[in-house]
Design an enzyme around this catalytic site. Structure first.
Site, mmCIF file in Angstrom:
data_model
loop_
_atom_site.group_PDB
_atom_site.id
_atom_site.type_symbol
_atom_site.label_atom_id
_atom_site.label_comp_id
_atom_site.label_asym_id
_atom_site.label_seq_id
_atom_site.Cartn_x
_atom_site.Cartn_y
_atom_site.Cartn_z
ATOM 1 N N CYS A 1 72.061 56.579 44.226
ATOM 2 C CA CYS A 1 72.143 55.393 43.366
ATOM 3 C C CYS A 1 71.549 54.203 44.117
ATOM 4 C CB CYS A 1 73.604 55.108 43.011
ATOM 5 S SG CYS A 1 73.815 53.689 41.922
ATOM 6 N N LEU A 2 70.701 53.455 43.432
ATOM 7 C CA LEU A 2 70.074 52.296 44.080
ATOM 8 C C LEU A 2 71.109 51.225 44.408
ATOM 9 C CD1 LEU A 2 66.882 52.155 41.819
ATOM 10 C CD2 LEU A 2 67.093 53.134 44.118
ATOM 11 N N GLY B 1 65.870 56.017 37.688
ATOM 12 C CA GLY B 1 66.610 55.420 36.580
ATOM 13 C C GLY B 1 67.155 54.067 37.008
ATOM 14 N N HIS C 1 77.126 53.709 34.493
ATOM 15 C CA HIS C 1 76.934 52.297 34.900
ATOM 16 C C HIS C 1 77.326 51.352 33.759
ATOM 17 C CE1 HIS C 1 75.093 52.379 38.862
ATOM 18 N NE2 HIS C 1 74.170 53.257 38.477
ATOM 19 N N HIS D 1 74.615 59.616 34.558
ATOM 20 C CA HIS D 1 74.804 58.693 35.686
ATOM 21 C C HIS D 1 74.575 57.255 35.223
ATOM 22 C CE1 HIS D 1 73.955 57.478 40.054
ATOM 23 N NE2 HIS D 1 73.454 56.456 39.361
ATOM 24 N N GLU D 2 73.473 57.036 34.470
ATOM 25 C CA GLU D 2 73.150 55.668 34.021
ATOM 26 C C GLU D 2 74.163 55.189 32.975
ATOM 27 O OE1 GLU D 2 71.164 54.110 35.777
ATOM 28 O OE2 GLU D 2 70.203 55.811 36.759
ATOM 29 N N GLN E 1 72.765 46.853 36.875
ATOM 30 C CA GLN E 1 72.365 46.900 38.287
ATOM 31 C C GLN E 1 71.483 45.709 38.671
ATOM 32 O OE1 GLN E 1 71.210 51.320 37.905
ATOM 33 N NE2 GLN E 1 71.796 51.150 40.039
#
Ligand code: K1U
Ligand code: ZN
Length: 169
Positions: A94-95, A46, A140, A136-137, A51
């Protein structure tokens, strides 16, 4: 299509609240294409636009397993219409917080409304990894990272580790 740089903690841009999108047009589709390319390259499952430094309410995702064909998905202006009282734990990553994984507890099922890559507004139920990843996204989009759900000590240790990795790179 182009690869974009993924911001990592403690970049203050990651704490911004993203703005709603007025219209799905070719410029937004180009952003979503870049985000998908960047997510596959990372690799991840994702990615939220913030990000890559773009404060718009846009998410891309692909939850296909390695033995399945790619299944790219885009979510514009996603909203949670309902969340189950039942929660479930999942070991998240998480990236933007590379190489840190920890357990987060979230509602097990959610009902969503969002606009697609084609500009159609739809409603959909999510459970399992889809429910985990979309929540999660969507965090963000509010400037919230999964480490914000952990203790202050764990969060500070995570940021310290990522800063150390970045210095060494
Ligand atoms: O940075 C992100 O928001 C993407 C993140 C999504 C996510 C993962 C796990 C739980 C919740 C949300 C990632 O993709 S981290 C990398 C990852 O999970 C993965 C990478 C390669 C193969 C399989 C998974
Ligand atoms: Zn993330």
């Amino acid at each position: 299509m182009a690869l974009r740089d993924i911001l990592t903690v403690p970049d203050p841009i990651l704490k911004k609240v993203s703005a709603r999108v007025d219209m799905v047009d070719d410029a937004l589709r180009a952003l979503m294409d870049d985000m998908l390319e960047t997510m596959y390259d990372a690799p991840g499952i994702g990615l939220a636009a913030i990000q890559v430094g773009v404060p718009k309410r846009v998410i891309v995702m692909d939850l296909a397993r390695e033995d399945e064909p790619p299944a790219p998905r885009c979510f514009v202006n996603p909203e949670i219409l309902w969340a189950s009282e039942e929660t479930a734990p999942y070991e998240e990553g998480c990236l933007s917080v590379p190489e840190i994984y920890d357990e987060v507890e979230r509602p097990a099922r959610v009902k969503l409304r969002y606009t697609t890559y084609q500009g159609e507004t739809v409603e959909e139920d999510a459970e399992g990894l889809f429910a985990v990843c979309i929540q999660h996204e969507m965090d963000h989009l509010e400037g919230v990272l999964f480490i914000d759900h952990l203790s202050r000590l764990k969060r500070e240790q995570a940021v310290k580790k990522v800063k150390k990795q970045a210095k060494a790179a």
